[in-house]
Write an enzyme that holds these catalytic residues in place. Structure first.
Site, PDB file in Angstrom:
ATOM      1  N   GLU A   9     -51.470  -4.764  38.056  1.00  0.00           N
ATOM      2  CA  GLU A   9     -52.289  -5.750  37.340  1.00  0.00           C
ATOM      3  C   GLU A   9     -51.861  -5.954  35.892  1.00  0.00           C
ATOM      4  O   GLU A   9     -51.771  -7.091  35.410  1.00  0.00           O
ATOM      5  CB  GLU A   9     -53.781  -5.358  37.362  1.00  0.00           C
ATOM      6  CG  GLU A   9     -54.487  -5.654  38.677  1.00  0.00           C
ATOM      7  CD  GLU A   9     -54.339  -4.552  39.704  1.00  0.00           C
ATOM      8  OE1 GLU A   9     -53.758  -3.494  39.375  1.00  0.00           O
ATOM      9  OE2 GLU A   9     -54.804  -4.730  40.842  1.00  0.00           O
ATOM     10  N   HIS A  47     -66.226  -0.562  41.973  1.00  0.00           N
ATOM     11  CA  HIS A  47     -65.934  -1.870  42.540  1.00  0.00           C
ATOM     12  C   HIS A  47     -67.100  -2.845  42.400  1.00  0.00           C
ATOM     13  O   HIS A  47     -67.155  -3.852  43.097  1.00  0.00           O
ATOM     14  CB  HIS A  47     -65.561  -1.752  44.028  1.00  0.00           C
ATOM     15  CG  HIS A  47     -64.206  -1.183  44.274  1.00  0.00           C
ATOM     16  ND1 HIS A  47     -63.901   0.127  44.035  1.00  0.00           N
ATOM     17  CD2 HIS A  47     -63.068  -1.757  44.729  1.00  0.00           C
ATOM     18  CE1 HIS A  47     -62.627   0.356  44.345  1.00  0.00           C
ATOM     19  NE2 HIS A  47     -62.100  -0.778  44.766  1.00  0.00           N
TER      20      HIS A  47
END
Lengths: 461, 341
Positions: free
Chosen positions: A194, A263
């Site tokens: 990322e 998450h």
């Protein structure tokens, strides 16, 4: 012409110091880089290096002198061929160079100047035009895919990159079919990297491409947040308007279902905090499509926060390939007169459910879908609050420094006299999101919380 | 120092130093290196006068790296670097007036005074910053290389980084993608031996061979005497040609040295004065080129003096401009945050 050597500053805050000792004598020849003298302050000792070549003609301030003000001439340097007779013709001051030889803080902090919190004027954004043409039932998932496909057909510089966006057809199937239509050059599977691919995307945007960077979820974008903020958001300003970042960072945000604390987080307030970014978070499929198309066309970095739980939900979407929704314009999704409920994304559905229940009890709630978090459409909120005199904000994220806090402060500053009750914030509970089904339910805003808060601000029980 | 190459890919044929460098080019290298040095000395002086604020990272000692690299590039190529960026800007042809005025925070600066020493850009000259977060320029440069390839421009990006930045994770994320996608990028590690105050020996495993850092990704590397502008140029030609021909990235480790502190307020206790003095006396890139040119009779002492004088005039002019250019108008506070949609 003889040159004056000035007392140097160690930092922009230094005003005076001690000239400790001279390491060169009058008459000595000096070349660039030679150490002429040592200077002491309360923080450090530094050496004064010669920059110009010449002969040390005259020492004006003797060694071991305290409190010598910065920029005081301390010696005169004669250039090649000059003699003492030239000392009178001193040229305009050329300072010397410094090299520090003792401990000093890395930076010196100037006194802060007061600034207005109001910042630049908010620009009026016209809402999208009313659509009275045909509509198609479309899921949010398909609407997002159609937006990307249409913009990729329109502009060859638009490309999509992210984990599993190509061959896998998207971790959440948002990019279904795009690889087939646009090929591997424009639909790019990245490694799980990322920080790297966000930075790579920003570089491509600096050079004029229009990347769409998909994060499998915004939770993973924390690895990349330096590039989103320091590289994408700030460079236009730091370059004096020369270099822009026309890039979209998109992906699911917020809580999905039973995936645990790492998450499950709303990043709306994180990104909305930063000037240079635009932050969008739609609810309906029509808004998802229209706003994503606007985001891709926007010359600024746009954070596009989706919600996984909404992907499969269908809405009417205008049947056209040129449907855009302006960034910066909220939408009144249910008109009402007694209380204003301001929210965005998944929580719009909960707010609409609450409004339905409230209506049964005789309370008319107006529900505003922000759609864009930054720039915030303050006018739509204020117009509503001036009418209802009551405000409830709803968000999935934590209340502390949240979007509700910002709206509450803004309304207090700009419509204080219109409020008939303190603003209520409905938000996620102030804990990392738990896994257990019952605890997860308890941690998240529900319609019942919205109903309770709306009644409270209406002084009803 | 010989140019060493990593064994990960077959090394390109070695070229002899000074192969095709003309006398005119040697003079140009000398002039450019001298311009950087004098400019940086002037910036140091102006910092001492309080005319330049905040951080100021000088490039003195490392001039041969950027001047040699730039000589192997074409106009369409792009570069970017970290916060030690003044030399790179001058080498790619940016106006010294605009650079110095940015250092003083004036409206005539490249970023209208809003960027400062670490944040300047020139799309016209292919210079993409000026980045203040150590290592962040590496994926950005890789992205510019991605754009070069996407747009089929046959251009190359040169991404400069320090020996310190080389320990950031995003550098390896970039190496991986650049090699995987065969992007036209040359990573130039300016190894000046110190990451601020920490020596490479104390910060980096296998610190004597940093050019091997791309080996796991199949990226060829070479170590170059970064204090010899001709060696830099000859090595650069190989690396740039490799990237331009579609073979993917290349890593160059330039063995160089910074004479000044990390920033202006660096006490530099981590190394001895003797160490600095020894490099200045034995390896100084400007003195070395000067000796070569005098020996080859490219120019005489009088000619050298004239170059010195010309360079000094350019630097003096930039210093004057940087002090006479007005501060940015207060209205500039709010401009350039967003581009008009």
């Amino acid at each position: 012409m003889p040159i004056e050597i000035l007392m140097p500053a160690l930092s922009p805050t230094m005003t005076e110091g001690k000239l400790a000792q001279w390491l060169k004598n009058e008459g000595d020849s000096v070349s660039s880089g030679d150490i002429l003298a040592e200077i002491e302050t309360d923080k450090a000792t530094m050496e004064v290096e010669a920059v110009e070549e010449g002969i040390l003609g005259k020492i004006l301030i003797a060694g071991d002198t305290d409190n010598v003000a910065v920029n005081t001439p301390i010696a005169i340097l004669l250039e090649e061929g000059e003699t003492e007779a030239d000392l009178a013709n001193v040229s305009s001051s050329v300072p010397n160079s410094v090299a520090v030889t003792d401990t000093v803080a890395e930076s010196s902090t100037p006194a802060p100047t007061p600034v207005s919190v109001s910042g630049p004027a908010v620009e009026f954004v016209a809402p999208e035009s009313e659509w009275d043409g045909p509509v198609v039932k479309t899921t949010v998932r398909e609407a997002l895919r159609d937006a990307m496909a249409e913009e990729m057909r329109r502009n060859k510089k638009v490309f999509l990159m992210g984990e599993e966006v190509a061959q896998y057809q998207g971790a959440y199937k948002i990019s279904q079919g795009l690889l087939d239509e646009f090929g591997a050059k424009r639909v790019i599977d990245t490694p799980i990297t990322e920080h790297g691919f966000a930075g790579l995307g920003v570089g491509a945007a600096f050079y004029g491409l229009n990347p769409i960077v998909e994060f499998m979820t915004f939770n993973f974008a924390m690895q990349a947040i330096d590039h989103i903020i320091n590289s994408a958001a700030k460079t236009r300003y730091m370059s004096g308007g020369q270099v822009s970042s026309p890039i979209v960072f998109r992906g699911p945000n917020g809580v999905a279902s039973r995936v645990g604390a790492q998450h499950s987080q709303c990043y709306a307030s994180w990104y909305a905090h930063c000037p240079g970014l635009k932050v969008v978070s739609p609810y309906s499929a029509a808004d998802a499509k229209g706003l994503l198309k606007s985001a891709i066309r926007d010359p600024n970095p746009v954070i596009f926060l989706e919600n996984e739980l909404m992907y499969g939900t269908s809405f009417d979407v205008p049947d056209t390939d040129d449907w855009t929704v302006p960034i910066g314009k909220a939408k009144v999704v249910r008109p009402g007169t007694d209380v204003t409920i301001v929210t965005f994304s998944l929580m719009v559905g909960k707010a609409l459910d609450a409004a339905e229940e409230l209506a049964k009890e005789g309370i008319s709630a107006e529900v505003i879908d922000l759609r864009t978090i930054r720039p915030l459409d303050t006018e739509t909120i204020l117009t509503s609050v001036r009418k209802t005199n009551r405000l409830v904000t709803v968000e999935e994220g934590w209340a502390f420094s949240g979007i509700g806090s910002e709206i509450s402060a803004m309304v207090m500053e700009q419509a204080f006299d219109y409020l008939d009750a303190p603003v209520k914030r409905v938000a996620g509970v102030d804990v990392p999101l738990p896994y257990a089904a019952n605890l997860e339910q308890l941690a998240l805003p529900q319609s019942s919380h919205i109903i309770t808060s709306a009644k409270e601000v209406c002084y009803r029980s | 120092m010989a140019t060493k190459k990593t064994p990960t890919k077959r090394a390109p044929k070695k070229r002899t130093a000074s192969s095709d460098v003309t006398n005119e080019q040697l003079l140009e290298f000398y002039r450019e290196m001298l311009l950087i040095r004098r400019f940086e000395e002037k910036a140091g002086q102006m910092y001492g006068m309080g005319l330049i604020g905040g951080f100021c990272h000088l490039y003195i000692g490392q001039e041969a790296v950027v001047v040699g690299m730039q000589s192997a590039l074409e106009e369409r190529d792009t570069i970017l670097t970290s916060y030690r960026d003044h030399g790179h800007m001058l080498a790619c042809g940016m106006d010294p007036d605009g650079v110095m005025a940015e250092l003083t925070g004036r409206s005539g600066g490249y970023s209208k005074g809003k960027g400062g020493s670490m944040h300047m850009f020139s799309e016209e000259k292919g210079f993409y910053g000026g980045h203040g977060i150590v290592g962040a320029q590496v994926p950005i440069g890789t992205g510019i290389a991605f754009a070069h390839k996407y747009l089929e421009e046959n251009a190359v990006n040169v991404a400069y980084l320090g020996d310190g930045a080389l320990n950031q994770g995003q550098v390896y994320e970039s190496f991986n993608m650049a090699s995987l996608w065969e992007l036209p990028v040359v990573y130039v590690i300016e190894n000046n031996s110190y990451a601020m105050g920490t020596s490479t020996a104390r910060s980096s495993a296998n610190s004597t061979e940093l050019y091997h850092r791309g080996a796991a990704y199949g990226i060829p590397g070479m170590q170059v005497d970064g204090m010899d502008v001709i060696a830099v140029r000859e090595a650069a030609k190989i690396a740039v040609e490799h990237a331009r021909s579609g073979k993917g990235p290349y890593i160059m480790e330039m063995m160089t040295y910074r004479y000044r502190g990390h920033s202006m307020s660096d006490p530099a206790k981590y190394r001895s004065k003797e160490e600095v003095q020894k490099v200045r006396e034995e390896r100084d890139p400007i003195e070395r080129l000067r000796a070569v040119m005098l020996k080859k009779k490219v120019i005489d002492e009088a000619g050298m003096k004239q170059i010195d004088k010309d360079v000094k005039a350019v630097v003096s002019k930039s210093a004057e401009f940087a002090q006479s250019s007005p501060e940015p108008d207060p209205s500039e506070l709010y401009t350039d945050v967003y581009a008009d949609a």
